[in-house]
Structures are given as structure tokens and as C-alpha cells.
Motif scaffolding. Structure first.
Motif, mmCIF file in Angstrom:
data_model
loop_
_atom_site.group_PDB
_atom_site.id
_atom_site.type_symbol
_atom_site.label_atom_id
_atom_site.label_comp_id
_atom_site.label_asym_id
_atom_site.label_seq_id
_atom_site.Cartn_x
_atom_site.Cartn_y
_atom_site.Cartn_z
ATOM 1 N N ASN A 102 42.893 -31.190 51.619
ATOM 2 C CA ASN A 102 42.461 -32.573 51.889
ATOM 3 C C ASN A 102 43.104 -33.544 50.915
ATOM 4 O O ASN A 102 43.518 -34.650 51.296
ATOM 5 N N SER A 103 43.195 -33.158 49.661
ATOM 6 C CA SER A 103 43.838 -34.013 48.663
ATOM 7 C C SER A 103 45.313 -34.206 49.007
ATOM 8 O O SER A 103 45.856 -35.309 48.886
ATOM 9 N N TYR A 104 45.963 -33.137 49.481
ATOM 10 C CA TYR A 104 47.381 -33.203 49.860
ATOM 11 C C TYR A 104 47.567 -34.170 51.034
ATOM 12 O O TYR A 104 48.484 -35.008 51.024
ATOM 13 N N ILE A 105 46.699 -34.057 52.047
ATOM 14 C CA ILE A 105 46.782 -34.960 53.203
ATOM 15 C C ILE A 105 46.530 -36.404 52.767
ATOM 16 O O ILE A 105 47.212 -37.338 53.211
ATOM 17 N N HIS A 106 45.572 -36.569 51.892
ATOM 18 C CA HIS A 106 45.206 -37.896 51.402
ATOM 19 C C HIS A 106 46.402 -38.601 50.776
ATOM 20 O O HIS A 106 46.597 -39.807 50.959
#
Length: 532
Positions: A428-432
Motif C-alpha cells: 500500500n505504501s508503494y502504491i501510495h
């Protein structure tokens, strides 16, 4: 505008003669009432004191006569001119008539010529009095405006600590108190929603229209005012109720929490600075009372039995430890205890501001590190809190804003880490961070050294949506924000969120939101730029 005339005579033939012997239209007059005696005239004036401009009356009538009418008009200060008709040349009533400011006498034998002259005289006197009244009202209005301007300037200099205190031109009037209002973000609103505006407190002026008030805006979150108390109409309990009603209106209108602090009652304008400080202290008493309206109570802030105030370093260390141990109730209680102790300690307000900025920095560092909010949301949160610290004049305003941010942070933290595995949090952090790049299930799986099938199944199991949907939702979320700026063209927005093909972007946007990008922008314009 035709002048309204009332005719009073106990002989019907005289009333008819007055009506038909005079060209009333040429005199710009109209007959609105005909009375047979003084009692009928007085009854008419009781029911409609402003319903007539000129009264033409016989002096002698059975019962109440012309002098009774003139006396009633004079004693009740009715703005009407009285003309007497008489059959006697000696004018034996002249002295009494002059006492009641009768306009003129007309002999009944000279109605056709004498009465028009008397009516013209009455009209001239009415016009003169209207002009005098207009000048008087204009002077009173100017005086009120000057007084209001002077009071606003004085209150602003007191509240902001700027400029001289010019009390010389102000006389002590009715009793007054000072009220300070402050709004904070709604519990339902994230800090990025920005502050509600109190810079122009017209809502409060309208809500307190039963009182003579002088209100000024101090910042987007705060305003204060002088409320004058008319002892014949106002009570202390009535004012508190009116302020509670005002708070309710402000909260409904601004969609924000609102509070008020009320000073003691004062008589001398030279006490204005003390009254303002009392209103600020009363507003800080929200820490103890939790009331929307707080009246000044010196016993709450007298500094007695003050607990030991921990240093800011001790507070930050304690907060950091509580954050690591996931104790949200401990964190909120710790912050409230510190703020209450600080108020009791008598330490300067600017030190409190500095300390709360330090606490905020500790909290935001954790949020930014864990990527719980995107960069734009974090920037708006920062701006909101910094504005609060800069503009607020109360401990409570800063505390409340920080408390709500802390509550939001704890909620985000719980949602972020409550049920997701370490891998999904990292994804999720990567997508963010990389939504605007050419990312896919394959590139993300390669980044974290897992198979596409395993990552796809695990992501859907823990989040309830596919990984591709999560990427697209993030892109559309940012696109909606970019579309609010009319300078951004649709194909530019598409590229900014990592989609090179405008046609595919339009298809994806419509699939997620239900409307095309162009239609979404039109809806924004029709709603004044507010997001759907």
C-alpha cells in the motif's frame, strides 16, 4: 404623496361643505376620515396614530371638542397638524390653542379661501418637521456609526495588543461584557478540511440581534465583541441562553465546534482590556467545564494547588513511549493533563504554542514515516494546525485542534496496521508513492520478491479488493483533486496519475466515479468547486 386629511365637525352640512368647497386634489390631499365629534377623532388616533397628516376640526363640539383633540395630539406627540374652524371672530380659544401648537384658525364663513391657505401652511410645517427629523436621524446614525467604529478600533487594539487605547471620546453607557468566540475543526472533518471562517462575524451579529453588540473578527477561527446589557430587557441568564443559541447557529452554519468565553459585567469602558482578558480566561475554562458557553470564574484560574508541570522533553518522551505501546487512551489523557497543568502554571502563552508545535512534529513524523496520509493531505493538515497556532489566542483552541489531529492519527494508525500483514502495508505504501508510474501487479510482485498469484490472492484476502483496483482507485482519487483546478486539462491529469492514454483514463474515471472527467468538472463548477 397625497397628504391625508381628517375632518371633524358635529354638523354634517359643514363636513360636506368642507369636502366640496375645497379642491383637495389641487392641494395634493385626500380625505381619509370624517368624524362627528372629538371622541371619534381620538378613537381614530388611538387605533391609527400615523394614519393622518392634517386634522381640520371645529373648536366647539359636544363632548370632546377641538381643544381636547389638540391636547391629545400634543400630549402623545403625534406628528399631525391641527387646523381649527370657528364661527367666532374673537378667537377666545387662541391662548389655549397656541399652547397646543395649533397650526391655524379658519372662519367657517371663509372656508373656500381661508382653508386652502391654512392647509398649505400645515403642509409646509409637515415638510419642515420631516426635514428636521431626517437631519436628526442622519445625525444619530452618524453618531452610532462613529461610536461603533471607535469601539471596534478600541476592541481590536485591545485584543491584538496594537495601537493606543483611546478612551477619551467614549462615555460610560449601559453595563457591558466581552465575549470571545472560537471555532475548531469538526470531529468528523480531517485537518485537511481547513479552518471555518470567523473573520467576518455577521452570523453572530444576526444571532444576537436583540442585543446592542460590537463584533470584530480576529482570525479565521476567532472573533470577539462587546455586548451591552439593557437592564430593563436583559438578564444574565438570558444572555447565556442567547449565547448557547448563537453557538448552535454557528456550528450549523460553519460545520465546526464552537465555544464562547464571557467576561464579568463591567460599567467603565476603561475596563475593556480587563474584560477581554476575562473572556479569554473563561474560554480556556473549557478544559474544566466542557461547556459550550463559559462565564469567567477567577477560582478556576487563580493558580492555587497547581500540579507540577513536566518539561516538554518529558512530555514528548512519554508520548513516544505511549505510541510504541499502542495506548491511545493514555496519549489523549496525557495531552489533556499537560495542557491543564500548563494553564494552572501561569507560564507564557507563547511557550505553550512552541511546545504544542513540538508535540505535533513528533506525531506527524510517525504519520509521514508510515505513509498513512498522502503528501497533499499531510500538507493541508500541517497548514491547518500551523494556522491555528499562529492565530489562536487561547490554550483551548490549540489544544482542541491538536487533540482532534491526534484522534485522527490514532484512527488512521489503527486502520493502517490493525489487520494487514507487513507485506500488504508495504505494498500500500508503494502504491501510495508510485501511483504516477507505470506500475502493475507484475512490477510490484517483482519489487517485493513474491509471485504474482500469491500477491494477488493475499491482497484481495486482506483488503477485499484486487491490487489493480487499488492502483486505479488511488489514481482516480488524485485525478479528482487535480480536476478541481480548471487550468489542468484532462490529458494532463491522465499523465499526472500515470496513464498515458486519455481515452483509457476517461473510461477508467467513468467506471470508478460514474461520470466522465468533463462531467465531473462541470458538477464541481455548479457546486462552487466543492468535491463530490
Amino acid at each position: 404623496m397625497a397628504y391625508r386629511v381628517l375632518i371633524a365637525d358635529d354638523e354634517e352640512i359643514i363636513r360636506q361643505g368642507i369636502e366640496f368647497l375645497v379642491d383637495w386634489e389641487r392641494l395634493d390631499c385626500s380625505i381619509v376620515e370624517r368624524c362627528a365629534n372629538g371622541q371619534e377623532v381620538i378613537r381614530f388616533l388611538e387605533q391609527s396614530p400615523s394614519g393622518v397628516d392634517i386634522i381640520i376640526s371645529d373648536i366647539r363640539m359636544a363632548g370632546a371638542d377641538g381643544l381636547d383633540i389638540a391636547r391629545y395630539v400634543s400630549q402623545n406627540q403625534i406628528p399631525v397638524q391641527v387646523i381649527f374652524l370657528t364661527a367666532y371672530a374673537d378667537f377666545s380659544y387662541a391662548k389655549t390653542a397656541i399652547e397646543y401648537s395649533v397650526t391655524d384658525f379658519v372662519l367657517k364663513s371663509d372656508i373656500s379661501e381661508g382653508l386652502p391657505r391654512a392647509v398649505e401652511k400645515a403642509k409646509a410645517l409637515l415638510a419642515q418637521k420631516q426635514e428636521e427629523q431626517k437631519k436628526r436621524l442622519d445625525a444619530e446614525k452618524l453618531s452610532r456609526q462613529n461610536r461603533r467604529y471607535h469601539l471596534e478600533s478600541l476592541l481590536r487594539s485591545v485584543a491584538l495588543g496594537t495601537g493606543p487605547r483611546a478612551y477619551d471620546n467614549l462615555k460610560d453607557e449601559e453595563p457591558y461584557c466581552v465575549v470571545t468566540f472560537e471555532v475548531t475543526d469538526s470531529p468528523q472533518a480531517v485537518p485537511s478540511s481547513g479552518p471555518a471562517s470567523m473573520a467576518e462575524p455577521h452570523i453572530i451579529r444576526t444571532a444576537l440581534m436583540d442585543y446592542d453588540t460590537v463584533m470584530i473578527g480576529l482570525s479565521s477561527r476567532q472573533c470577539c465583541g462587546i455586548i451591552f446589557l439593557d437592564k430593563s430587557r436583559h438578564t444574565a441568564g438570558g444572555l447565556v441562553k442567547a449565547l448557547h443559541d448563537t453557538i448552535h447557529i454557528v456550528e450549523e452554519y460553519l460545520k465546526a465546534d464552537a465555544f464562547a468565553g464571557v467576561s464579568r459585567e463591567h460599567l467603565r469602558m476603561q475596563d475593556l482590556e480587563a474584560a477581554y482578558q476575562q473572556s479569554i480566561l473563561a474560554l480556556n475554562n473549557v478544559f474544566y467545564s466542557r461547556n459550550r458557553v463559559n462565564c469567567f470564574d477567577p477560582k478556576i484560574t487563580d493558580g492555587t494547588d497547581s500540579p507540577v508541570l513536566p518539561s516538554i522533553q518529558q512530555l514528548i518522551e512519554s508520548l513516544s513511549e505511549a505510541l510504541r505501546s499502542d495506548s491511545p487512551e493514555t496519549i489523549l489523557g496525557m495531552l489533556e493533563d499537560y495542557c491543564a497543568s500548563f494553564i494552572k502554571s501561569g507560564e507564557p502563552f507563547h511557550i505553550f504554542k512552541k511546545n504544542m508545535l513540538s508535540v505535533y512534529t513528533v506525531l506527524t513524523a510517525d504519520v509521514k514515516q508510515m505513509d498513512m496520509m498522502d503528501e497533499w493531505e499531510m500538507q493541508k493538515a500541517d497548514e491547518s494546525f500551523y494556522t491555528t497556532v499562529e492565530t489562536s489566542k487561547t490554550f483551548f483552541g490549540i489544544y482542541e485542534s491538536l487533540r482532534k489531529y491526534l484522534a485522527l492519527y490514532l484512527r488512521l494508525r489503527e486502520n493502517f496496521s490493525g489487520t494487514q500483514s507487513s507485506l500488504i502495508r508495504q505494498v500500500n505504501s508503494y502504491i501510495h508513492k508510485n501511483y504516477n508510474q507505470n506500475i502493475s501487479l507484475q512490477t510490484i510482485a517483482d519489487t517485493f520478491l513474491v509471485s504474482c498469484g500469491h500477491l494477488s490472492r493475499l491482497y484481495r484476502k486482506e483488503t477485499g479488493v484486487s491490487l489493480i483496483s487499488a492502483i486505479n482507485n488511488r489514481r482516480i482519487e488524485v485525478a479528482k483533486r487535480l480536476l478541481k483546478d480548471p487550468r489542468n486539462r484532462v490529458f494532463e491529469v491522465a499523465r499526472a496519475v500515470g496513464i498515458e492514454e486519455p481515452t483509457y483514463f476517461t473510461h477508467l474515471f467513468t467506471q470508478v466515479t460514474g461520470v466522465s472527467p468533463s462531467a465531473y468538472r462541470k458538477q464541481l463548477e455548479s457546486l462552487g468547486g466543492h468535491p463530490l
